[in-house]
Design an enzyme around this catalytic site. Sequence first.
Site, PDB file in Angstrom:
ATOM      1  N   PHE A 108      15.697  33.583  17.445  1.00 51.82           N
ATOM      2  CA  PHE A 108      16.116  33.565  18.846  1.00 51.82           C
ATOM      3  C   PHE A 108      17.239  32.556  19.036  1.00 51.82           C
ATOM      4  O   PHE A 108      17.426  31.642  18.223  1.00 51.82           O
ATOM      5  CB  PHE A 108      14.941  33.241  19.776  1.00 51.82           C
ATOM      6  CG  PHE A 108      14.352  31.863  19.592  1.00 51.82           C
ATOM      7  CD1 PHE A 108      14.807  30.792  20.350  1.00 51.82           C
ATOM      8  CD2 PHE A 108      13.340  31.643  18.672  1.00 51.82           C
ATOM      9  CE1 PHE A 108      14.271  29.518  20.187  1.00 51.82           C
ATOM     10  CE2 PHE A 108      12.789  30.377  18.498  1.00 51.82           C
ATOM     11  CZ  PHE A 108      13.263  29.307  19.257  1.00 51.82           C
ATOM     12  N   CYS A 109      18.006  32.739  20.117  1.00 52.29           N
ATOM     13  CA  CYS A 109      19.101  31.827  20.476  1.00 52.29           C
ATOM     14  C   CYS A 109      19.303  31.918  21.985  1.00 52.29           C
ATOM     15  O   CYS A 109      18.525  32.558  22.685  1.00 52.29           O
ATOM     16  CB  CYS A 109      20.380  32.180  19.711  1.00 52.29           C
ATOM     17  SG  CYS A 109      20.979  33.855  20.002  1.00 52.29           S
ATOM     18  N   THR A 110      20.340  31.301  22.489  1.00 51.22           N
ATOM     19  CA  THR A 110      20.527  31.204  23.942  1.00 51.22           C
ATOM     20  C   THR A 110      20.701  32.563  24.607  1.00 51.22           C
ATOM     21  O   THR A 110      19.979  32.913  25.545  1.00 51.22           O
ATOM     22  CB  THR A 110      21.740  30.319  24.271  1.00 51.22           C
ATOM     23  OG1 THR A 110      21.616  29.075  23.603  1.00 51.22           O
ATOM     24  CG2 THR A 110      21.843  30.087  25.775  1.00 51.22           C
ATOM     25  N   CYS A 115      21.629  34.940  17.026  1.00 51.39           N
ATOM     26  CA  CYS A 115      20.524  35.487  16.245  1.00 51.39           C
ATOM     27  C   CYS A 115      20.806  36.929  15.835  1.00 51.39           C
ATOM     28  O   CYS A 115      20.272  37.406  14.823  1.00 51.39           O
ATOM     29  CB  CYS A 115      19.194  35.369  16.987  1.00 51.39           C
ATOM     30  SG  CYS A 115      19.151  36.018  18.647  1.00 51.39           S
ATOM     31  N   ILE A 166      17.093  33.543  24.992  1.00 54.14           N
ATOM     32  CA  ILE A 166      16.211  32.694  25.791  1.00 54.14           C
ATOM     33  C   ILE A 166      16.451  32.908  27.285  1.00 54.14           C
ATOM     34  O   ILE A 166      15.514  32.926  28.086  1.00 54.14           O
ATOM     35  CB  ILE A 166      16.444  31.209  25.439  1.00 54.14           C
ATOM     36  CG1 ILE A 166      16.182  30.966  23.957  1.00 54.14           C
ATOM     37  CG2 ILE A 166      15.568  30.296  26.298  1.00 54.14           C
ATOM     38  CD1 ILE A 166      16.773  29.664  23.432  1.00 54.14           C
TER      39      ILE A 166
END
Length: 305
Positions: A179-181, A186, A208
Amino acid sequence: MKPENIQVVAALYKFVKLPDFADKREPLLSYCQTQGVKGTILLAQEGINGTIVGSRQAIDSVLWFLRSDPRLADLEYKESHTETPPFERMKVRLKPEIVTLGLPEIDPSEQIGTYVSPQEWNNLICDPEVTVIDTRNDYEVNIGTFQGAENPQTSSFREFPDYVRHHLDPRKHKKVALFCTGGIRCEKASSFMLVQGFAEVYHLKGGILKYLSEIPAEESLWEGECFVFDERIAVSHGLESGSCERCFGCGRPISESDKASGKYEQGISCPHCFDSLTEEKRARQQEKWRHYQTQVANSKNLDVS
């Protein structure tokens, strides 16, 4: 926010083959400028990535312009709102990659991992057979992450491939969730890991930010706040502005515990940059801080002497 002051912030990206990306720069820049839109858009052979801000009509016009290219017809974006535009001008830049992994041969338009919706994410990361990895930089992870997620301790995305090579094994880590912002890092990381032989690679669709906007706080497995690259600095559930501030010296997010550290000095340093602060740098930073305070005071007609 006053309705008349609200500006739309649109964050967008798409991995798609654009061999003519250099030819798109000037027309796109010109169109954005005529619409009064500001921000930064990156163009590369592998696609497009950027954040722009403007009026509702202006943002819709630029999105229409981008989608008029059949290759970008399904371009998605995430929207937020602000009264204080985070950009002073419009820039369209040509890059080797739209998110820098340092491996231009990795092509997410050819293969990526399996998307997982925010509604399905909790079940996935609670599976004991799944290794959950935060693909963001260390300073981002420090202010918030998902329960049980591994922190690769990277200072830039370029370091992620080495982390995978030295700490993960396709034979041992059979299921991996990334996961990433907002989803872009990702997505590329999942493509890289598939090339490395990992069989099952999942990643959070929309990142996220989408999770925080759709999953109620009482059902959430997110802990802390999420760093964002605009004037909000960090957000929490419902994308409400968080409590973090930004170090005037290095620009990194700082929490209340950071400010309680002996390495924190307002306008000068924080725990992230204190150890690299030479006397020369400190003197320059003190001058910059003094200049900034003077500018703020002048705008408010205050006396800082």
